[in-house]
Design a protein around this motif. Structure first.
Motif: not given
Length: 508
Positions: A51-52, A272-280
């Motif tokens: 995703l990143g 869902k986990r990716q949506a939370v962590l992607m802002p890093f």
């Protein structure tokens, strides 16, 4: 080392990374589902990098710095865009995954054709979005062109550099499939983090007397660049920023490759986990924007925006470090194009050719999809050579068109069962027509508003009105019911294990 030696080293090592990743990911590539979505078994770590890698591309590494250099504070729209998009992803991507798992979707057009009970609508969406996605591939080739032009010191022409990029990209995608691309993404992102971090630290130490002096120089020498509208882009004011964030934020997940990426996940919880962590990843964007502003003072104005990052790197780092930087830059342009190319190819083979010739075997469609990689990348190469442009400008135009899918896919596709195929098609055509008229007539922005948002509002109105005046497909009712059933069957955080049901045949 001479510029030519540095460039050759970088190209050879980049090619090695791509082939190694593609070869490592060649397993489970015996059919289209394995090649495109890894049999829906991508773990959280690889999914995060995949995703990143798709979001943080040559656009981030080069284009965003070039945009802040050329347009000023308007470049901050992109940071806000992703934050809006991640909130939407938390709600929408798990729904897409659950429907894809239940009905065996592999592409976005599979979902559209089934949801609206129309094979013809699926073919139309597949063909039109595949064409729009060529502009996204073009964006990454534009990034490679800037790398070869600056790093090679003129030793390799942009045309030859783009041809080399075409060969490397097409071969890597053909061999590796989506899992190979995920492995490549891990290497690419780690190198990109290191390169951006090194550049962010080196710029103030080389061209200024540290971070304090750099930020003080921003305030003293270029304060107009940090205003909206800025001194360099008086037409891009606060209204443009807000409207552009809305257009790109809701449009981010309308790119067909994101459906394929969502389908690779092992569970909706992973998404869902990716949506939370992607802002890093946003830290990278802020650093790149800062480098663009610093280039205004360090290099002066008048440069091509796409060239700024590579110029800074060439002026700062020794040869061996520049090779590593160049590899990171090349991978940021090549790797993210992989899922885009694969998705475009699958849309044309599975949702256009197979829909028109259903007698073709799955094996033939699989190999047709892989072979289409080469003409699609070739089309992007031609576009790059014929109409080179600022990377961000290419992306914004493409977003204005792809965002028009939002009413039909999210509003009607998931949440509004009354939506009809006639409503989606009418709204889509109106949205694209308004976008084209405004862009071609030079009215973007119009009264400060992004042309894509104006088109989206017109699209949504037509979509709702026409849907209320036409008969909905029974499939629309089944999609909403299916989501409720899956939610009831699968507890929080549990993986949906029901066997895949093939997509039912649809008739107009």
């Amino acid at each position: 080392m001479t510029p030519l030696v540095i460039l050759v080293f970088a190209i050879v090592l980049t090619f090695g990374v791509l082939v190694a990743g593609a070869w490592a990911g060649r397993t489970k590539n015996q059919n289209l589902e394995g090649w495109l979505v890894h049999h829906r078994g991508m773990g959280s770590v690889l999914l995060w990098f995949l995703l990143g890698s798709e979001i943080y591309t040559a656009f981030t590494f080069q284009g965003l710095a070039g945009y802040s250099y050329s347009k000023g504070a308007a470049g901050f729209y992109n940071v806000a865009q992703n934050d809006v998009a991640y909130a939407i992803a938390f709600l929408v991507l798990p729904c897409i995954w659950m429907l894809g798992k239940r009905f065996g979707y592999v592409t976005q057009a599979d979902f559209v054709a089934h949801r609206y009970g129309s094979k013809a609508l699926g073919v139309f969406v597949a063909l039109s979005t595949a064409l729009i996605m060529i502009a996204y591939i073009d964006l990454n080739i534009e990034g490679l062109s800037a790398i070869f032009r600056i790093l090679g010191g003129g030793a390799i022409s942009p045309v030859l550099g783009n041809v080399i990029a075409f060969v490397v990209l097409a071969c890597a995608v053909f061999i590796g499939g989506i899992r190979g691309n995920a492995i490549q993404s891990v290497i690419k992102d780690l190198l990109m983090f290191a390169a951006v971090g090194a550049l962010f630290i080196a710029v103030p130490m080389t061209f200024f007397d540290g971070f304090g002096d750099m930020y003080s120089s921003f305030v003293e020498k270029i304060p107009g660049y940090f205003q909206l509208p800025s001194a360099k882009a008086p037409e891009l004011g606060p209204v443009w920023l807000i409207s552009t964030v809305l257009v790109t934020g809701v449009g981010q997940w309308m790119w067909p490759q994101w459906f394929g990426t969502a389908f690779t996940a092992s569970s909706p919880t992973a998404l869902k986990r990716q949506a939370v962590l992607m802002p890093f990843y946003q830290i990278v964007k802020v650093a790149v924007l800062t480098v663009g502003f610093a280039a205004i003072i360090a290099l002066g104005t008048g440069l091509v925006g796409n060239d700024v990052v590579m110029r800074m790197m060439r002026d700062i780092f020794p040869g061996w470090a520049l090779v590593l930087m160049a590899i990171a830059a090349m991978l940021s342009a090549i790797v993210p194009a992989g899922p885009i190319v694969m998705t475009s190819a699958s849309l044309l083979s599975r949702n256009v050719v197979h829909a028109l010739k259903p007698e073709l075997s799955d094996r033939r469609i699989f190999w047709l999809t892989r072979m289409l990689v080469f003409p699609l990348v070739g089309a992007a190469l031609v576009l790059t050579l014929v109409a080179p442009a600022l990377i961000v400008s290419v992306l914004l135009v493409a977003y204005a068109f792809i965002t028009q899918l939002f009413p039909g896919i999210v509003v009607g596709g998931i949440f509004w069962k009354r939506a009809t195929k006639e409503g989606m098609l009418s709204g889509l055509l109106v949205g694209w027509a308004v976008t084209a008229v405004l862009l071609l007539s030079g009215h973007d922005p119009l009264f400060g508003v992004n042309a894509g948002l104006i088109a989206l509002v017109a699209n949504l109105i037509v979509f709702v009105v026409v849907s209320l005046c036409t008969t909905p497909s029974p499939a629309g009712q089944s999609v909403g019911t299916t989501l409720r059933e899956i939610a009831a069957e699968s507890g929080p955080g549990e993986r949906e294990t029901r066997a895949v049901t093939p997509v039912p045949a649809v008739e107009d």
